[in-house]
Motif scaffolding. Structure first.
Motif, PDB file in Angstrom:
ATOM      1  N   ASN A  25     -19.996 -27.849  91.585  1.00 54.02           N
ATOM      2  CA  ASN A  25     -19.773 -28.696  92.580  1.00 54.02           C
ATOM      3  C   ASN A  25     -19.385 -28.210  93.728  1.00 54.02           C
ATOM      4  O   ASN A  25     -18.900 -28.462  94.742  1.00 54.02           O
ATOM      5  CB  ASN A  25     -18.347 -29.426  92.256  1.00 54.02           C
ATOM      6  CG  ASN A  25     -17.134 -28.459  92.041  1.00 54.02           C
ATOM      7  OD1 ASN A  25     -17.215 -27.356  92.325  1.00 54.02           O
ATOM      8  ND2 ASN A  25     -15.771 -29.361  91.814  1.00 54.02           N
ATOM      9  N   ARG A  26     -20.242 -27.050  93.984  1.00 53.21           N
ATOM     10  CA  ARG A  26     -20.078 -26.276  95.509  1.00 53.21           C
ATOM     11  C   ARG A  26     -21.350 -25.202  95.610  1.00 53.21           C
ATOM     12  O   ARG A  26     -21.773 -25.110  94.414  1.00 53.21           O
ATOM     13  CB  ARG A  26     -18.812 -25.604  95.794  1.00 53.21           C
ATOM     14  CG  ARG A  26     -18.689 -24.323  95.068  1.00 53.21           C
ATOM     15  CD  ARG A  26     -17.593 -23.323  95.776  1.00 53.21           C
ATOM     16  NE  ARG A  26     -17.571 -22.030  95.148  1.00 53.21           N
ATOM     17  CZ  ARG A  26     -16.692 -21.378  94.719  1.00 53.21           C
ATOM     18  NH1 ARG A  26     -15.527 -21.677  94.878  1.00 53.21           N
ATOM     19  NH2 ARG A  26     -16.778 -20.071  94.280  1.00 53.21           N
ATOM     20  N   MET A  27     -21.839 -25.010  96.706  1.00 48.22           N
ATOM     21  CA  MET A  27     -22.835 -24.440  97.015  1.00 48.22           C
ATOM     22  C   MET A  27     -22.640 -22.836  97.219  1.00 48.22           C
ATOM     23  O   MET A  27     -23.615 -21.877  97.149  1.00 48.22           O
ATOM     24  CB  MET A  27     -23.596 -24.778  98.046  1.00 48.22           C
ATOM     25  CG  MET A  27     -24.532 -26.134  97.804  1.00 48.22           C
ATOM     26  SD  MET A  27     -25.729 -25.916  96.968  1.00 48.22           S
ATOM     27  CE  MET A  27     -26.923 -25.175  97.989  1.00 48.22           C
ATOM     28  N   GLU A  28     -21.605 -22.481  97.630  1.00 46.80           N
ATOM     29  CA  GLU A  28     -21.235 -21.264  98.199  1.00 46.80           C
ATOM     30  C   GLU A  28     -20.533 -20.428  97.218  1.00 46.80           C
ATOM     31  O   GLU A  28     -19.753 -20.599  96.350  1.00 46.80           O
ATOM     32  CB  GLU A  28     -20.347 -21.399  99.420  1.00 46.80           C
ATOM     33  CG  GLU A  28     -20.668 -22.080 100.602  1.00 46.80           C
ATOM     34  CD  GLU A  28     -20.472 -23.729 100.313  1.00 46.80           C
ATOM     35  OE1 GLU A  28     -19.545 -23.900  99.672  1.00 46.80           O
ATOM     36  OE2 GLU A  28     -21.368 -24.328 100.577  1.00 46.80           O
ATOM     37  N   ASN A  29     -20.864 -18.811  97.548  1.00 45.19           N
ATOM     38  CA  ASN A  29     -20.160 -18.005  96.678  1.00 45.19           C
ATOM     39  C   ASN A  29     -20.317 -18.095  95.259  1.00 45.19           C
ATOM     40  O   ASN A  29     -19.277 -18.237  94.436  1.00 45.19           O
ATOM     41  CB  ASN A  29     -18.642 -17.659  96.956  1.00 45.19           C
ATOM     42  CG  ASN A  29     -18.509 -17.526  98.471  1.00 45.19           C
ATOM     43  OD1 ASN A  29     -19.046 -16.666  99.055  1.00 45.19           O
ATOM     44  ND2 ASN A  29     -17.493 -18.135  99.329  1.00 45.19           N
ATOM     45  N   LEU A  30     -21.351 -18.369  94.890  1.00 43.74           N
ATOM     46  CA  LEU A  30     -21.818 -18.418  93.264  1.00 43.74           C
ATOM     47  C   LEU A  30     -22.293 -17.208  92.639  1.00 43.74           C
ATOM     48  O   LEU A  30     -23.079 -16.339  93.766  1.00 43.74           O
ATOM     49  CB  LEU A  30     -22.628 -19.277  93.105  1.00 43.74           C
ATOM     50  CG  LEU A  30     -22.417 -20.939  93.572  1.00 43.74           C
ATOM     51  CD1 LEU A  30     -23.323 -21.809  93.442  1.00 43.74           C
ATOM     52  CD2 LEU A  30     -21.086 -21.300  92.902  1.00 43.74           C
ATOM     53  N   ARG A  31     -21.841 -16.628  91.557  1.00 45.25           N
ATOM     54  CA  ARG A  31     -22.503 -15.485  90.847  1.00 45.25           C
ATOM     55  C   ARG A  31     -22.570 -15.785  89.595  1.00 45.25           C
ATOM     56  O   ARG A  31     -21.762 -16.357  89.074  1.00 45.25           O
ATOM     57  CB  ARG A  31     -21.723 -14.153  91.571  1.00 45.25           C
ATOM     58  CG  ARG A  31     -20.244 -14.252  90.701  1.00 45.25           C
ATOM     59  CD  ARG A  31     -19.528 -12.979  91.154  1.00 45.25           C
ATOM     60  NE  ARG A  31     -18.301 -12.842  90.280  1.00 45.25           N
ATOM     61  CZ  ARG A  31     -17.389 -13.605  90.692  1.00 45.25           C
ATOM     62  NH1 ARG A  31     -17.256 -14.537  91.692  1.00 45.25           N
ATOM     63  NH2 ARG A  31     -16.051 -13.513  89.964  1.00 45.25           N
ATOM     64  N   ILE A  59     -13.931 -21.141  89.370  1.00 44.98           N
ATOM     65  CA  ILE A  59     -12.633 -20.455  89.484  1.00 44.98           C
ATOM     66  C   ILE A  59     -12.642 -19.384  90.229  1.00 44.98           C
ATOM     67  O   ILE A  59     -13.081 -18.268  89.766  1.00 44.98           O
ATOM     68  CB  ILE A  59     -11.759 -20.381  88.103  1.00 44.98           C
ATOM     69  CG1 ILE A  59     -11.736 -21.682  87.360  1.00 44.98           C
ATOM     70  CG2 ILE A  59     -10.373 -19.897  88.211  1.00 44.98           C
ATOM     71  CD1 ILE A  59     -11.620 -21.668  85.788  1.00 44.98           C
ATOM     72  N   ASP A  60     -12.360 -19.141  91.236  1.00 46.16           N
ATOM     73  CA  ASP A  60     -12.304 -17.837  91.727  1.00 46.16           C
ATOM     74  C   ASP A  60     -11.225 -16.887  91.665  1.00 46.16           C
ATOM     75  O   ASP A  60     -10.118 -17.205  91.214  1.00 46.16           O
ATOM     76  CB  ASP A  60     -12.261 -17.907  93.431  1.00 46.16           C
ATOM     77  CG  ASP A  60     -13.647 -18.644  94.085  1.00 46.16           C
ATOM     78  OD1 ASP A  60     -14.740 -18.173  93.633  1.00 46.16           O
ATOM     79  OD2 ASP A  60     -13.434 -19.902  94.496  1.00 46.16           O
TER      80      ASP A  60
END
Lengths: 60, 403
Positions: A25-31, A59-60
């Motif tokens: 559900n988001r595009m940024e900061n994925l790894r 979950i960051d």
């Protein structure tokens, strides 16, 4: 589908051993390897209904 | 099991591209006529037909697409012979050849035709129903956003993480394969691509650029086979089908094949088992090893596929395929192991149900030394061709000289 909006997707490994596809559900900061939780979010809507699907929430 | 040896005596292709003024069956007829001429044969000598079921039944050319073989046979001339129609998505061409092979190898028929033609829908493939309850393909596309290139991209991203595949490696797949594609009169894109062009092309599904994903094309191919003992009547250069195999998935495969939404990965099960299973069966049937293979035709739907299927075909350690590419070993013309000497799907675009014929045509021409400007520099004795399809299915064959 136009104008096209980019979206993120991921394969998620569950503790039970299952691997499942879904939209993130988001595009940024994925790894790769990051933890996510399962959520329900809007997929699209038309005049009559709002359509929902399962999604992954990082979950960051 | 004992059975007769089988050889290819005639091959023919319609060029790959976009042909709005021809029907699927008309494309096929052109390929068959060429194959019959190649075999110096008469249509009436064909005893058995295996045909690729036309894939775009839902929105083009109607119900008869399922019975492609019968539509094609009617145009060629009805002789009353058996016609089998098979649909296995992108692996169809190879599986159709497998069926024709079995018909001849069993001793039931002496001369068989494997034929396929397709007129692909343009752009991304789409679900063919609006059934969100039972159509897994609809659920995959709409509810999870997994188009085919998205699936390839996510597997590619995983490979880059695990194996160290670089963006340059992915671009070089197109650069190298286009070198052969530029020389192929049957290819849709007959030109070379530079690394800069590939890396600057539109990002479709990160990390895959437009020029790292194949187009969808129209095309048709025909392969005529006979028992080996009869092959010399038709050609001086019969190409032996040493073995041909079709595979499906093993439980525990960590990849999620197209149409599915989940997998149950198990320790020790390698990815793409449908391909590994077919290829393991093929090596067993032919008593061959990866070191014996001189050229490879593989399904390069994207740059990821190129590396992933080389792993399966040659049983490579992670990263070995990329190192071979960087060393120049896989150059399609003058490499130690030329890969896709036809230019592959990157140059042809995919005519879904007949790419197997395109590959076997290429291998046959290379073995006969008739590939013209595409002829690889090394001596070709043994060729391997492999396709894979939707929902976890695969076909592969090993061909060699029978003269």
């Amino acid at each position: 589908m136009e104008p096209f909006e980019p979206y993120a997707i991921g394969m998620v490994d569950f503790p039970e051993g299952l691997r499942i596809y879904g939209i993130i559900n988001r595009m940024e900061n994925l790894r790769i390897g990051m933890e996510v939780e399962t959520t329900v979010d809007k997929l699209y809507e038309d005049e009559e209904n709002e359509y929902i699907t399962w999604m992954w929430k990082p979950i960051d | 099991m004992k059975h007769r040896q089988v050889a290819i005596v005639g091959v023919g292709l319609h060029p790959w591209g976009v042909f709005p003024d021809k029907s699927m069956a008309e494309l096929a007829v052109e390929a068959i006529v060429k194959a019959i001429k190649d075999a110096k044969m008469d249509w009436r000598q064909i005893e058995f037909i295996a045909a690729s079921s036309y894939m775009w039944v839902a929105d083009r050319e109607g119900l008869m697409g399922i019975l492609s073989g019968h539509s094609i046979e009617r145009l060629m001339g009805e002789t009353g012979i058996p016609v089998f129609n098979l649909g296995q998505a992108c692996a169809t061409g190879t599986v159709v050849l497998n069926a024709a092979y079995l018909a001849v190898a069993s001793g039931e028929y002496d001369v068989a035709l494997a034929v396929g033609a397709d007129k692909s829908a343009g752009g991304f493939f789409r679900p063919q129903s609006r059934d969100g309850k039972f159509d897994q393909d609809y659920m995959r596309y709409v509810m999870t956003g997994y188009t085919n290139p998205a699936y390839w991209a996510i597997e590619c991203r995983r490979r880059m993480q695990d194996t160290g595949t670089t963006e340059d490696d992915l671009a070089m797949v197109k650069v190298l394969s286009s070198k052969a594609g530029a020389r192929n009169p049957y290819a849709r894109y007959q030109r070379e691509f530079t690394k800069e062009e590939v890396l600057n092309s539109a990002m479709v599904c990160d990390p895959l650029h437009l020029f790292e994903i194949c187009a969808t094309s129209d095309g048709a191919g025909a392969i005529i086979i006979t028992s080996l003992d009869k092959a010399k009547r038709y050609t001086d250069k019969p190409v032996l089908i040493e073995g041909i195999a079709t595979g499906s998935c093993s439980f525990g495969d960590p990849t999620i094949p197209l149409t599915r939404l989940s997998a149950f990965p198990r320790t020790g099960v390698l990815p793409l088992t449908e391909s590994r299973n077919a290829i393991a069966a093929l090596y067993k049937k032919t008593n061959r090893r990866p070191e014996d293979i001189d050229i490879i035709e593989l399904p390069d739907n994207s740059s990821w596929h190129y590396f992933a299927y080389l792993d399966c075909e040659l049983n490579l350690e992670p990263g070995e395929a990329e190192r071979m590419l960087r060393r120049g070993d896989l150059d399609p013309i003058d490499g130690k192991l030329p890969v896709i000497p036809s230019g592959g799907l990157g140059a042809a675009g995919e005519a879904t149900v007949c790419h197997g014929m395109y590959q076997v045509f290429s291998c046959t021409k290379q073995l006969r030394g008739e590939a013209g400007e595409m002829q690889v520099k090394k001596d070709v004795k043994v060729a391997l061709a492999q396709t894979y399809g939707y929902a976890g299915n695969n076909g592969a064959c090993i061909l060699s000289k029978a003269w």
